[in-house]
Design a protein around this motif. Structure first.
Motif, mmCIF file in Angstrom:
data_model
loop_
_atom_site.group_PDB
_atom_site.id
_atom_site.type_symbol
_atom_site.label_atom_id
_atom_site.label_comp_id
_atom_site.label_asym_id
_atom_site.label_seq_id
_atom_site.Cartn_x
_atom_site.Cartn_y
_atom_site.Cartn_z
ATOM 1 N N VAL A 136 0.384 -1.203 0.152
ATOM 2 C CA VAL A 136 0.136 0.024 0.139
ATOM 3 C C VAL A 136 0.996 1.379 -0.183
ATOM 4 N N ASP A 137 2.550 0.621 0.184
ATOM 5 C CA ASP A 137 2.896 2.360 -0.052
ATOM 6 C C ASP A 137 2.786 2.490 -1.276
ATOM 7 N N VAL A 138 2.495 1.617 -2.470
ATOM 8 C CA VAL A 138 2.544 1.969 -3.695
ATOM 9 C C VAL A 138 1.484 2.206 -4.012
ATOM 10 N N ALA A 139 0.283 1.765 -3.568
ATOM 11 C CA ALA A 139 -1.352 1.533 -4.404
ATOM 12 C C ALA A 139 -2.010 1.058 -3.093
ATOM 13 N N PRO A 140 -2.885 1.291 -3.461
ATOM 14 C CA PRO A 140 -4.084 0.785 -2.366
ATOM 15 C C PRO A 140 -4.533 -0.524 -2.935
ATOM 16 N N THR A 141 -4.803 -1.992 -2.843
ATOM 17 C CA THR A 141 -4.999 -2.506 -3.244
ATOM 18 C C THR A 141 -6.751 -2.858 -3.847
ATOM 19 N N VAL A 142 -6.459 -1.756 -4.804
ATOM 20 C CA VAL A 142 -8.201 -2.082 -5.677
ATOM 21 C C VAL A 142 -8.363 -1.842 -6.904
ATOM 22 N N THR A 143 -9.970 -2.392 -7.133
ATOM 23 C CA THR A 143 -10.163 -2.488 -8.416
ATOM 24 C C THR A 143 -9.414 -1.771 -9.851
ATOM 25 N N ALA A 144 -9.436 -0.225 -9.584
ATOM 26 C CA ALA A 144 -8.988 0.696 -10.440
ATOM 27 C C ALA A 144 -8.171 0.495 -10.782
ATOM 28 N N VAL A 145 -6.603 0.334 -9.656
ATOM 29 C CA VAL A 145 -5.219 0.097 -9.951
ATOM 30 C C VAL A 145 -5.038 -1.248 -10.407
ATOM 31 N N GLY A 146 -5.593 -2.161 -9.720
ATOM 32 C CA GLY A 146 -5.070 -3.425 -10.674
ATOM 33 C C GLY A 146 -5.786 -3.666 -11.813
ATOM 34 N N TRP A 147 -6.488 -3.280 -12.195
ATOM 35 C CA TRP A 147 -6.961 -3.591 -13.679
ATOM 36 C C TRP A 147 -5.666 -2.469 -14.647
ATOM 37 N N SER A 148 -5.543 -1.554 -13.613
ATOM 38 C CA SER A 148 -4.750 -0.005 -14.985
ATOM 39 C C SER A 148 -3.400 -0.999 -14.440
ATOM 40 N N THR A 149 -3.184 -1.956 -13.884
ATOM 41 C CA THR A 149 -1.533 -2.469 -14.325
ATOM 42 C C THR A 149 -1.791 -3.791 -15.137
ATOM 43 N N ILE A 150 -2.949 -4.935 -14.811
ATOM 44 C CA ILE A 150 -2.905 -5.860 -15.471
ATOM 45 C C ILE A 150 -3.084 -5.347 -16.893
ATOM 46 N N LEU A 151 -3.062 -4.154 -17.772
ATOM 47 C CA LEU A 151 -4.031 -3.895 -18.767
ATOM 48 C C LEU A 151 -3.085 -3.173 -19.150
ATOM 49 N N THR A 152 -2.532 -2.398 -18.496
ATOM 50 C CA THR A 152 -0.833 -1.393 -18.953
ATOM 51 C C THR A 152 -0.001 -2.072 -18.970
ATOM 52 N N GLY A 153 0.522 -3.464 -18.438
ATOM 53 C CA GLY A 153 1.668 -3.712 -18.030
ATOM 54 C C GLY A 153 3.117 -3.341 -17.467
ATOM 55 N N VAL A 154 1.868 -2.134 -16.459
ATOM 56 C CA VAL A 154 3.897 -1.023 -16.348
ATOM 57 C C VAL A 154 2.366 -0.860 -14.575
ATOM 58 N N TRP A 155 3.195 -0.439 -13.596
ATOM 59 C CA TRP A 155 3.044 -0.702 -12.088
ATOM 60 C C TRP A 155 2.691 0.850 -11.964
#
Ligand SMILES: [Zn+2]
Length: 284
Positions: free
Chosen positions: A44-63
Motif C-alpha cells: 500500500v505504500d505504492v497503491a491500495p489494493t483496489v479495482t481501478a489500480v489492479g486492472w490498470s496494472t494488468i492492462l497497461t503492463g506498468v506499475w
C-alpha cells in the motif's frame, strides 16, 4: 502457420488460495495447457489494493507509479500515455480485431480514473451496471452471453472479458461458501468461453492463448484496499489451446500485457515493466 489469437478473462476479487482449493475444472484445464502462477500486488505504500489500480496494472503492463491510477476515485492519471494492451496492439497492427466486454464503470465511463478502455478497443460489449439492481449478479450473465456470441460467430484476435460478480459477493458475504459458489460460476463461464473457441469452424487453424487473472484478493470477512497478504494476492493462469509452449518460472501481473503481445508477434513497447511469460521458442 496457425493464426494466433488471445482471450484474456478478468475475474474481479478472486483469491488465489480459494481458487486453488476449489480445484476449478476450467481454470485447471487452462493451467494444464500452460501454467498457474501465484502473484503478489505492490504494497500500500505504492497503491491500495483496489479495482481501478489492479486492472490498470494488468492492462497497461506498468506499475501504478507509471500509469498513475492510484485509487478508485476520480483523478488525473497517465492512461493516455500508458494505454491498455488492446489499444497498444491495435496501434501497432491496425488490422487486428480487438474486443472488450465489461460492465464495471471504470472500463466504459469516465467514472473514477476511467475509461480504462482506450480507442483501440474496436468492438465493445458494454452494460452499465447502475441500471441493474442486482449489479454484477445481473450484468455478468449479459456480458457472458455477448462474449460467447462474439467468440463463436465473429473473428476477434484479442479479446478481454471482464466479470465482476465474485468481488460483489465477497463484499456482501465475505469469503465463505457464497464466495466459493460465485468463483465456481466464473469457472463455469470460462468453460463456456473455451467451448465457444473450440466450436469455431476455423479453430484447427488457430492458436489461442487463454489467460485468466484477478485485480486483488479479499479479507476473510470481505473487503480490500489494504496491505494484508489476503488482499495482495493475485494470480495469472495462461495456457495455449491447440499448441505447446515454454513458460517462465515466475510471474507478476505486469507480465500479462507483454505475454499477449508476444503471442501475437507484436514487440512489447520499451515502457513495459514485465516480460513475456511465454518463451519465444516453442517446445513443439
Ligand atoms: Zn476489484
Amino acid at each position: 502457420m496457425k493464426r494466433r489469437k488471445v482471450l484474456l478473462v478478468g475475474w474481479d476479487g478472486v483469491r488465489d488460495d480459494t481458487a486453488r482449493r476449489l480445484a476449478l475444472p476450467a481454470l485447471t484445464e487452462v493451467a494444464d495447457a500452460g501454467r498457474w502462477w501465484t502473484t503478489t500486488l505492490p504494497d500500500v505504500d505504492v497503491a491500495p489494493t483496489v479495482t481501478a489500480v489492479g486492472w490498470s496494472t494488468i492492462l497497461t503492463g506498468v506499475w501504478p507509479g507509471d500509469h498513475g491510477v492510484l485509487a478508485n476515485e476520480e483523478e488525473l492519471n497517465r492512461l493516455h500515455r500508458y494505454p491498455e494492451v488492446l489499444t497498444t496492439a491495435f496501434c501497432e497492427r491496425p488490422t487486428l480485431a480487438t474486443y472488450g466486454a465489461a460492465s464495471a464503470l471504470i472500463f466504459g465511463t469516465t467514472f473514477g480514473p476511467g475509461p480504462l478502455f482506450g480507442p483501440g478497443v474496436r468492438t465493445v460489449d458494454w452494460v452499465d451496471r447502475r441500471h441493474y439492481p442486482g449489479k454484477f449478479t445481473e450484468t455478468d450473465p449479459l456480458i457472458q452471453e455477448a462474449a460467447e456470441r462474439q467468440l463463436r460467430e465473429e473473428d476477434p484476435d484479442l479479446a478481454f472479458v471482464y466479470l465482476g460478480e465474485t468481488d460483489q459477493i465477497a463484499h456482501d458475504f465475505g469469503t465463505g461458501v457464497e464466495y466459493e459458489g460465485a468463483i465456481a460460476r466464473q469457472d463455469a463461464r470460462l468453460a463456456r468461453l473455451i467451448d465457444c473457441l473450440r466450436s469455431r469452424p476455423s479453430f484447427a487453424d488457430e492458436e489461442w492463448l487463454v489467460m485468466v487473472t484477478t485485480d486483488h484478493g479479499h479479507l476473510d470477512e470481505g473487503g480490500h484496499g489494504g496491505g494484508s497478504w489476503q488482499e495482495r494476492q493475485s494470480f495469472v493462469v495462461a495456457g495455449v489451446l491447440g499448441g505447446q509452449a515454454q513458460w517462465a518460472e515466475d510471474a507478476e501481473n505486469v507480465d500479462i500485457a507483454p505475454t499477449i503481445l508476444t503471442h501475437l508477434g507484436i514487440p512489447a513497447p520499451e515502457r513495459y515493466r514485465g516480460k513475456s511469460l511465454r518463451g519465444t521458442v516453442d517446445a513443439g
